[in-house]
Design an enzyme around this catalytic site. Structure first.
Site, mmCIF file in Angstrom:
data_model
loop_
_atom_site.group_PDB
_atom_site.id
_atom_site.type_symbol
_atom_site.label_atom_id
_atom_site.label_comp_id
_atom_site.label_asym_id
_atom_site.label_seq_id
_atom_site.Cartn_x
_atom_site.Cartn_y
_atom_site.Cartn_z
ATOM 1 N N ASP A 177 -8.208 -9.113 4.028
ATOM 2 C CA ASP A 177 -7.995 -8.005 4.946
ATOM 3 C C ASP A 177 -9.031 -7.930 6.054
ATOM 4 O O ASP A 177 -9.934 -7.091 5.987
ATOM 5 C CB ASP A 177 -8.016 -6.685 4.154
ATOM 6 C CG ASP A 177 -7.453 -5.536 4.957
ATOM 7 O OD1 ASP A 177 -6.939 -5.791 6.049
ATOM 8 O OD2 ASP A 177 -7.536 -4.385 4.481
ATOM 9 N N GLU A 179 0.820 -1.213 0.000
ATOM 10 C CA GLU A 179 0.000 0.000 0.000
ATOM 11 C C GLU A 179 0.853 1.263 0.000
ATOM 12 O O GLU A 179 0.607 2.204 0.754
ATOM 13 C CB GLU A 179 -0.957 -0.002 1.197
ATOM 14 C CG GLU A 179 -1.907 -1.185 1.185
ATOM 15 C CD GLU A 179 -2.961 -1.167 2.280
ATOM 16 O OE1 GLU A 179 -2.672 -0.639 3.364
ATOM 17 O OE2 GLU A 179 -4.059 -1.681 2.029
ATOM 18 N N GLU A 182 -12.590 -2.343 11.906
ATOM 19 C CA GLU A 182 -12.583 -1.601 10.646
ATOM 20 C C GLU A 182 -13.666 -2.082 9.678
ATOM 21 O O GLU A 182 -14.291 -1.278 8.991
ATOM 22 C CB GLU A 182 -11.196 -1.759 10.000
ATOM 23 C CG GLU A 182 -11.095 -1.199 8.615
ATOM 24 C CD GLU A 182 -9.714 -1.417 7.989
ATOM 25 O OE1 GLU A 182 -8.822 -1.959 8.664
ATOM 26 O OE2 GLU A 182 -9.547 -1.027 6.824
HETATM 27 O O1 GCW Z 1 -6.961 -3.012 6.541
HETATM 28 C C1 GCW Z 1 -6.089 -2.203 5.842
HETATM 29 C C2 GCW Z 1 -6.416 -0.846 6.336
HETATM 30 C C3 GCW Z 1 -5.258 0.114 6.355
HETATM 31 C C4 GCW Z 1 -4.079 -0.574 7.038
HETATM 32 C C5 GCW Z 1 -3.725 -1.815 6.257
HETATM 33 C C6 GCW Z 1 -2.598 -2.596 6.890
HETATM 34 C C7 GCW Z 1 -2.382 0.362 8.425
HETATM 35 O O2 GCW Z 1 -7.471 -0.339 5.584
HETATM 36 O O3 GCW Z 1 -5.678 1.258 7.045
HETATM 37 O O4 GCW Z 1 -2.980 0.289 7.167
HETATM 38 O O5 GCW Z 1 -4.829 -2.675 6.204
HETATM 39 O O6 GCW Z 1 -2.904 -3.543 7.600
HETATM 40 O O7 GCW Z 1 -1.449 -2.281 6.674
#
Ligand code: GCW
Length: 737
Positions: free
Chosen positions: A401, A327, A429
């Site tokens: 995720d 990311e 989240e």
């Molecule tokens: O779940 C996603 C999130 C990001 C997060 C990423 C990760 C810290 O949307 O906000 O960043 O995973 O785990 O690195």
């Protein structure tokens, strides 16, 4: 003025009076068998599960014979913390603290310590050999003819953990007669990951600002830090990563290291080591180098010197957590190097000090993905055996995720030569933020119990994590914290249970989520079965309900874009396909679901053959993963006999119904739970009910445009057209960014 009577009562006086009143209440009223009901105190949740409220009269009578005296050292800060906690807990629960003594002089003494700290414990010659450094035993025995309870350990921290366990026995209404408990953690590193930024924002945080007040550190140590340490120690959490994995190199500058050192000083007596997320490009950003290439000697030197500097300030520093090449974060691949090259460079810098690298496997390429679910496995499995001994690879529970439900990550069991640690997300989240009551225990348990089949049947994820499957020398579990500056710490009363269950399962991944829910409910609300039973029941079904109203049958990643708040199955376009919902559900006129079998992305092939056969066979795949692995037609017959479309509608609706049920149950608890906490939970359940309905309606309205089928009889159609749901925007949804 001295000698004059104060005209108004002084604070100290009222405290003394209240204390005396409680003692009189306890010994007079309870002594003659009458109910002893202390005046209800307003509660805002700050005390977490460490409330230590007065126990009911009958039990209050039963306990004092076991806790008349306290024989415990105070030489070290950990010993002092242990004694203070016991005094506080026992005074709170029994109305009076035990007498502190040097030696056992009466029946009912509580003797706490290690052979080194207590000659008495040394004389008892208890067998503590297999307890390890953090384990403890709690045992009823005798000393010089007097009945005592001993909490013994090899190190001070074990005694502190034992003290918390002892208090928990009282808090959950258990007997202290003939106690014989031996406990030691099954997992070595039990850490929280704070996604907290230096400006006080918490990424995916729904409990207010960060609890770390970096601006006032190191000079002002908020007493809350100590309560944070107590809460974590009560669960056995022994490490904390203070800053976000999307990290800022400034955390590694002398100014911030001094602040971190101050926090480490508060946490140390409670057995908690601090870790930092390290930004891979820090040598460029704060070191003035031109590169962060892990094979460049100047870069390696920079990290060695930086690490030495950290250990000068924080001698027990735990190590680094790293999110690299994921990311947009920098990493070794920026220089054509592998994750192992990057991790090993940091590991070499930490090794002389005993530190550990936790290198995250949450990676996916910058290019158009094949199937995002496959990428971590593809990148990491070839590196098995190439990491230094002090590196752990930190793997999220599932390959996408932190979804409401995911099959276990195929990496578990697939890297026998590399210690893999679990990463769970405690903050919700993708599970309704802080307002939805969703107990995550069943999610954690489901993952830990999943069978990887890598070494035959029974090769569970729990055995990968506790090291027993592959003989890992180091083991670990991380939980992305849900803690913030809100008075109730976690944004809601029930989210405290998620912090709690994470900690308990990190200590022992084989514990049952139901037993933990009950323990928590007793400590947090009441020991009264009329309260405990309905609360545990609500909690235990709550995660399945969220799956039902958000992502039934294996759907995933269909939340609002970016903030992940609310439904967004229509999300498409934008920078990357795998940041859209349509990529994951693949709904079309011919059906719905992501084909991950051999005819599709073949992600199933990343599992052990026995698992791959099951997941890959549409007739054998557990139905909760149907659309995760298969694309099936709208009239596909599900196991209930309903066609897929009807089954989807049924499950969405069932999820909403469950929330109606939780509201009713909670309403029935009015008067049995203190009004302040009751009202907050009731208010949040009303939000959850509204949002569950919204999830259901929006999802049905959207998928109906593909299924082109009517709703089955008896199911209400969505009250708005699809355009209405699509038009809703939430630019300020919390936790984003
Ligand atoms: O779940 C996603 C999130 C990001 C997060 C990423 C990760 C810290 O949307 O906000 O960043 O995973 O785990 O690195």
């Amino acid at each position: 003025m001295p000698g004059m009577l104060p005209l108004t009562p002084q604070a100290g006086d009222s405290r003394r009076t209240a204390f005396l009143a409680r003692i009189i209440c306890l010994f007079v009223l309870c002594g003659v068998g009458m109910a002893c009901v202390p005046a209800a105190r307003a509660e805002d949740g700050y005390d977490l599960w460490l409330r230590y409220r007065a126990v009911e009269a009958e039990r209050a009578q039963a306990y004092p014979p076991y806790v008349t005296q306290l024989v415990a050292g105070t030489t070290t800060p950990t010993q002092a913390a242990t004694r203070t906690e016991l005094m506080r807990g026992l005074e709170g629960m029994l109305g009076a603290a035990p007498a502190v003594a040097e030696n056992v002089t009466r029946d009912g003494a509580l003797v706490v310590g290690t052979a080194a700290s207590s000659p008495l414990i040394a004389r008892l010659a208890l067998d503590t050999r297999r307890l390890g450094p953090e384990g403890y035993l709690i045992r009823s025995t005798t000393v010089g003819g007097k009945a005592v309870t001993v909490i013994a350990a090899n190190q001070d921290i074990g005694a502190l953990y034992g003290a918390f366990h002892f208090l928990r026995l009282l808090q959950t209404g258990q007997s202290l007669e003939r106690v014989d408990i031996r406990e030691s953690p099954r997992v070595k590193l039990r850490v929280l990951n704070h996604w907290d930024d230096l400006d006080g924002h918490v990424e995916r945080g729904y409990a207010g600002a960060s609890i770390w007040d970096w601006h006032k550190l190191p000079d002002y140590l908020d007493p809350r830090y100590t309560d944070y340490a107590r809460a974590n120690a009560s669960l056995g959490i022994n490490g904390t990563v203070l800053n976000n994995v999307n990290s800022n190199a400034l955390s590694l500058t002398p100014m911030y290291l001094e602040k971190t050192a101050a926090l480490a000083g508060v946490l140390r007596p409670y057995g908690i080591r601090v870790f930092l997320s390290a930004r891979f490009s820090a040598p460029i950003e704060i070191g003035g180098l031109k590169t962060a290439d892990p094979l460049d000697p100047a870069v390696q030197r920079w990290w060695r010197e930086k690490t030495d500097e950290i250990y000068k300030t924080i001698p027990d520093f735990g190590g680094f957590l790293v999110k690299a090449n994921s990311e947009g974060q920098p990493g070794p691949q920026d220089y054509g190097r592998s994750h192992a090259d990057g991790a090993n460079m940091l590991a070499d810098a930490l090794a002389p000090h005993g530190g550990t690298v936790m290198w995250r496997a949450f990676v996916y390429s910058h290019e158009q993905p094949d199937d995002r679910a496959k990428q971590a496995y593809s990148e990491f499995v070839p590196l098995d055996g190439k990491f230094r001994d002090n590196v752990m690879v930190q793997v999220k529970n599932g390959a996408i995720d932190f979804q409401p439900r995911e099959p276990f990550h195929p990496l578990f069991g697939a890297m026998p030569k590399t210690p893999l640690m679990m990463e769970f997300q405690i903050t919700k989240e993708y599970l309704g933020f802080a307002t939805h009551l969703v107990y995550l225990g069943p999610l954690f348990e489901e993952t830990l119990k999943a069978d990887t089949r890598r070494r035959g049947k029974g090769s569970t994820v729990a055995k990968v994590i506790d090291g027993s499957l592959h003989g890992y020398a180091i083991t670990g579990m991380a939980g992305v914290a849900n803690i913030g500056a809100d008075r109730n710490w976690s944004g809601s009363q029930f989210d405290q249970a998620n912090w709690y269950v994470y900690g308990r399962m990190a200590w022992n991944p084989n514990l049952s989520s139901q037993a933990i829910a009950e323990e928590w409910a007793r400590m947090t609300f009441s020991n009264d079965a009329k309260v405990v039973t309905p609360i545990v029941e609500m909690m235990m079904g709550s995660r399945e309900a969220a799956v039902d109203y958000m992502t039934p049958l294996g759907l995933h990643h269909v939340m609002g874009r970016g903030h992940h708040y609310g439904p967004g199955p229509w999300i498409s376009g934008g920078p990357r396909a795998d940041w859209t919902s349509v990529y994951y559900h693949r709904a079309s006129a011919d059906g719905i679901g992501f084909d991950r079998t051999a005819s599709g992305s073949n992600a199933v092939a990343q599992y052990a053959p026995a698992v791959a056969r099951e997941f890959g066979d549409v007739r054998r795949v557990p139905e909760e993963f149907l659309l995760w692995f298969h694309h099936v037609p709208w009239d596909y017959q599900t196991r209930s006999g309903r066609p897929l479309w009807n089954e989807l509608v049924h499950r969405y609706t069932r999820g909403v119904d469950y929330v109606h049920g939780m509201r009713k149950t909670w309403d029935g608890l009015e008067g049995s739970v203190d009004p302040e906490r009751h009202a907050q939970v009731a208010g949040f359940l009303a939000i959850q009910e509204k949002e569950a309905q919204w999830w259901r309606d929006a999802s049905i309205a959207y998928f109906q445009t593909f299924s082109k089928r009517p709703l089955p009889e008896g199911y209400e159609p969505p009250p708005h057209p699809l355009e209405y749901y699509e038009s809703l925007e939430f630019p300020y949804a919390p936790g984003n960014g």
